[in-house]
Design a protein around this motif. Sequence first.
Motif, short mmCIF file in Angstrom:
data_model
loop_
_atom_site.label_atom_id
_atom_site.label_comp_id
_atom_site.label_asym_id
_atom_site.label_seq_id
_atom_site.Cartn_x
_atom_site.Cartn_y
_atom_site.Cartn_z
N ILE A 1 0.84 -1.20 0.00
CA ILE A 1 0.00 0.00 0.00
C ILE A 1 0.87 1.25 0.00
O ILE A 1 0.62 2.20 -0.76
CB ILE A 1 -0.97 -0.01 1.20
CG1 ILE A 1 -2.01 -1.12 1.03
CG2 ILE A 1 -1.64 1.33 1.39
CD1 ILE A 1 -2.86 -1.38 2.24
N LYS A 2 1.91 1.25 0.84
CA LYS A 2 2.80 2.42 0.90
C LYS A 2 3.50 2.63 -0.44
O LYS A 2 3.61 3.77 -0.93
CB LYS A 2 3.83 2.24 2.01
CG LYS A 2 4.75 3.44 2.13
CD LYS A 2 5.75 3.28 3.26
CE LYS A 2 6.66 4.50 3.32
NZ LYS A 2 7.69 4.36 4.33
N LEU B 1 2.44 1.76 -3.42
CA LEU B 1 1.47 2.26 -4.39
C LEU B 1 1.18 3.73 -4.14
O LEU B 1 1.08 4.53 -5.09
CB LEU B 1 0.18 1.44 -4.33
CG LEU B 1 0.28 0.01 -4.87
CD1 LEU B 1 -1.00 -0.75 -4.62
CD2 LEU B 1 0.62 0.04 -6.35
N LEU B 2 1.04 4.12 -2.89
CA LEU B 2 0.77 5.52 -2.58
C LEU B 2 1.94 6.42 -2.98
O LEU B 2 1.74 7.54 -3.44
CB LEU B 2 0.45 5.69 -1.10
CG LEU B 2 -0.88 5.10 -0.64
CD1 LEU B 2 -1.02 5.21 0.87
CD2 LEU B 2 -2.05 5.76 -1.33
N ILE B 3 3.16 5.93 -2.80
CA ILE B 3 4.35 6.69 -3.23
C ILE B 3 4.39 6.80 -4.74
O ILE B 3 4.64 7.87 -5.31
CB ILE B 3 5.64 6.05 -2.69
CG1 ILE B 3 5.72 6.27 -1.17
CG2 ILE B 3 6.87 6.63 -3.36
CD1 ILE B 3 6.86 5.52 -0.50
N TRP C 1 1.93 6.74 -6.80
CA TRP C 1 0.84 7.60 -7.28
C TRP C 1 1.03 9.05 -6.84
O TRP C 1 0.24 9.91 -7.20
CB TRP C 1 -0.50 7.09 -6.78
CG TRP C 1 -0.90 5.75 -7.38
CD1 TRP C 1 -0.47 5.21 -8.54
CD2 TRP C 1 -1.78 4.81 -6.80
NE1 TRP C 1 -1.03 3.99 -8.76
CE2 TRP C 1 -1.86 3.70 -7.68
CE3 TRP C 1 -2.51 4.75 -5.63
CZ2 TRP C 1 -2.64 2.59 -7.43
CZ3 TRP C 1 -3.30 3.64 -5.39
CH2 TRP C 1 -3.35 2.57 -6.28
N VAL D 1 0.81 10.28 -3.78
CA VAL D 1 -0.01 10.68 -2.64
C VAL D 1 0.86 10.99 -1.44
O VAL D 1 0.60 11.91 -0.68
CB VAL D 1 -1.03 9.56 -2.30
CG1 VAL D 1 -1.83 9.92 -1.06
CG2 VAL D 1 -1.94 9.31 -3.48
N ILE D 2 1.93 10.22 -1.29
CA ILE D 2 2.85 10.42 -0.16
C ILE D 2 4.12 11.05 -0.67
O ILE D 2 4.70 10.67 -1.63
CB ILE D 2 3.17 9.08 0.54
CG1 ILE D 2 1.92 8.49 1.16
CG2 ILE D 2 4.21 9.29 1.62
CD1 ILE D 2 2.13 7.18 1.84
#
Length: 156
Positions: free
Chosen positions: A146-147, A149-151, A153, A155-156
């Motif tokens: 999840i982390k 994928l968020l990086i 995209w 988001v993070i």
Amino acid sequence: MGNNNRTQKEKQYQSLEKKYETKRPVLKNCLKAFLVGGLFCLVGQAITYFYIYFFNFTEQTAGNPTVATMVFISMLLTGFGVYDHIGQFAGAGSAVPVTGFGNAVISAAIEHRTEGFVLGVGGNMFKLAGSVILFGVFSAFIVALIKTLLIQWGVI
């Protein structure tokens, strides 16, 4: 089943049941669990500071030896029969994940020691440990995925 549909015997049984039902001190039990669980966490924090101060660990690296020490202490307390008394007093407060894990592993080993060291102690000691390790590895994988994928995209 509504109150109107109950028979006379059901009503009598329920009133008899309420008469003899043990009243559980929920607030008192929650307070004891909170205090003992907090005491375990306080001891863990003291051990962390011990490793930082005397062995030059950082806050990030002191976690692993602290966990190992807490597991070892809970295993010793279980072996000497002290942890059972703590568990009877504190209930869920004694099941703080690290100390509860050490207690569960050693309890299984002690329970099956009559079957021998290999098949009894060794075989049964890791029944719980295997599932805990599997859950930990799987959870870490999902969180890392999840982390990542968020990086990716942004988001993070």
